[in-house]
Design an enzyme around this catalytic site. Structure first.
Site, PDB file in Angstrom:
ATOM      1  CB  THR A  53      -0.902  -0.232   1.354  1.00 50.07           C
ATOM      2  OG1 THR A  53      -1.594   1.540   1.651  1.00 50.07           O
ATOM      3  CG2 THR A  53      -0.335  -0.243   2.339  1.00 50.07           C
ATOM      4  CG  ASP A  54      -0.934   4.887  -1.131  1.00 45.94           C
ATOM      5  OD1 ASP A  54      -1.677   4.233  -0.061  1.00 45.94           O
ATOM      6  OD2 ASP A  54      -1.671   5.645  -1.567  1.00 45.94           O
ATOM      7  CD  GLU A  55      -3.542   3.019   4.399  1.00 44.11           C
ATOM      8  OE1 GLU A  55      -3.079   3.923   5.308  1.00 44.11           O
ATOM      9  OE2 GLU A  55      -4.261   3.760   4.010  1.00 44.11           O
ATOM     10  CE1 TYR A  60      -3.685  -2.218   5.696  1.00 42.43           C
ATOM     11  CE2 TYR A  60      -2.764  -0.664   5.129  1.00 42.43           C
ATOM     12  CZ  TYR A  60      -2.949  -1.070   5.227  1.00 42.43           C
ATOM     13  OH  TYR A  60      -2.938  -1.567   3.532  1.00 42.43           O
ATOM     14  CE  LYS A  67      -0.377  -4.314   3.624  1.00 44.56           C
ATOM     15  NZ  LYS A  67      -0.549  -5.767   2.542  1.00 44.56           N
ATOM     16  CG  ASN A  85      -7.358   5.353  -0.707  1.00 42.72           C
ATOM     17  OD1 ASN A  85      -6.387   5.554  -0.350  1.00 42.72           O
ATOM     18  ND2 ASN A  85      -7.617   5.502   0.312  1.00 42.72           N
TER      19      ASN A  85
END
Ligand code: NAD
Ligand code: DAU
Length: 335
Positions: free
Chosen positions: A123-125, A147, A151, A176
């Site tokens: 994920t970009d997060e 989260y 990741k 997203n």
């Protein structure tokens, strides 16, 4: 290809499984724990395909995983298995640590044992929040939530298996996602279903946070490109073509559903809320991928899908999700 798709009973994993069966003629074995977010209903249109198989199990369960690998005899593993909701990670991080750290480790060992190609869906997060510009694959990892931190830990483990053991491992980080089959805890399906039911539309804080929206079929295709053409050891970002503030998205959902703007309600902000995500996708575009669905078109199709597919969301909205909603938002859902 023969693929083992871990976490393939969820939103993006089932979209990927459908795409690989229908557009690439692959043989797909889904291995999934079936948490609250994993559903066999997501295979309603592919479950009877003779090239499709479903095996229930957790990636951290070495024995169950070994049996699934034996049955599938895959050429590659693609790992979608994860706990995916930031708000749940803030309330109860336990399962996030177990699945992302322990689970990814056990799965990497299984891939290493058979020298399989391995794609980690990320994920970009993991890059944290960015006020201006875009994240590239070289941007430092700066996750904000349990989260995204877990990741990021999983990504580092994947890279360690490439560097230490020579595993043919790759990472694809998406922005997203939205589209059919997304569990209604996430912004877009939550707002669509609440709008249709006359429930309030809870915006965290001022709603000016920006997300880089990608349709799930576009992200699934990017993962396919990384699987087929990516360079082992590399990371590939896959961001959508459009960035939108949450308020803009929710106002558009109000228009598309015929709901009332008065349903919009500003509620307490998410702790540690990332203000903006934005990904540069140049590297995966160089593999021949490009996003096909613009947000305006995809959002309209998604609203129509939820409107027409009550059979999919009614059991969720009348089940455990109601209790989750009450805990998270301090109020009950309407019918
Ligand atoms: P989802 O919550 O819809 O599905 C996750 C799936 O993983 C479920 O089927 C669940 O049962 C399964 N699962 C969870 N723990 C497991 C375990 N220990 N063993 C086996 N299966 C397990 O999630 P999603 O939105 O489809 O996300 C899939 C992947 O894509 C995740 O890795 C997520 O981090 C990543 N991702 C999601 C987005 C997004 O916007 N949704 C964006 C970028 C990346
Ligand atoms: O960026 C990729 C990530 O996108 C994925 O890795 C995650 O798995 C996925 O859940 C998603 O994370 P977000 O936290 O960005 O998605 P979510 O749908 O939870 O929230 C999107 C934005 O909307 C965010 O700024 C928070 C806000 N929001 C969300 C909910 C559920 C609200 O304002 N109100 C809400 O009720």
């Amino acid at each position: 290809m023969r693929l083992l798709v871990c976490g393939g009973a969820g939103f993006i994993g089932s979209t990927f499984a459908r795409q690989r069966l229908r557009e690439h003629g692959d043989e797909v074995t889904v291995f999934d724990k079936l948490t609250y977010a994993g559903r066999e209903e997501n295979f309603h249109d592919i479950g009877e395909d003779p090239r499709f198989r479903f095996i229930r199990g957790a990636i951290e369960d070495r024995e169950a995983l070994a049996a699934a690998v034996e049955a599938a005899s895959p050429e590659a593993i693609v790992n979608f298995a994860a706990e995916t909701h930031v708000d749940r990670s803030i309330a109860e991080p336990d399962a996030f640590v177990r699945t992302h750290a322990l689970g990814t480790y056990v799965l990497l060992d299984a891939a290493r044992e058979r020298d399989l190609r391995y794609v980690q869906v990320s994920t970009d997060e993991v890059y944290g929040s960015i006020d201006e510009g875009t994240f590239t694959e070289e941007s430092p990892l700066a996750p904000s939530s349990p989260y995204s931190a877990t990741k990021a830990g999983a990504d580092l483990l994947v890279q360690s298996y490439f560097h230490t053991y020579g595993l043919q491992a790759l990472i694809c980080r998406g922005s997203n996602n939205y589209g059919p089959y997304q569990y209604p805890e996430k912004l877009i399906p939550l707002m669509v279903l609440n709008a249709l039911h006359g429930d309030s539309l809870p915006i965290y804080g001022d709603g000016m946070q920006v997300r880089n929206w990608i349709h799930s079929t576009d992200f699934a295709a990017a993962i396919g490109h990384v699987l087929e053409h990516g360079h082992p050891g590399d990371v590939y970002n896959a961001g959508g073509p459009d960035e939108e503030a949450n308020m803009t998205v929710v106002r558009r959902i109000v228009e598309l559903t015929g709901a009332s703007e008065s349903q919009i309600e500003h509620v307490a902000d998410r702790p540690g809320h990332d203000v903006r995500y934005s990904l540069s996708s140049e590297k995966v575009r160089a593999l021949g991928w490009e996003p096909r669905v613009r947000f305006e078109e995809g959002l309209g199709q998604t609203v129509a899908w939820y409107r027409d597919n009550g059979w999919w969301w009614e059991p969720i909205r009348s089940g455990d999700y109601r209790a989750y909603y009450e805990r998270q938002y301090g109020r009950s859902l309407h019918g």
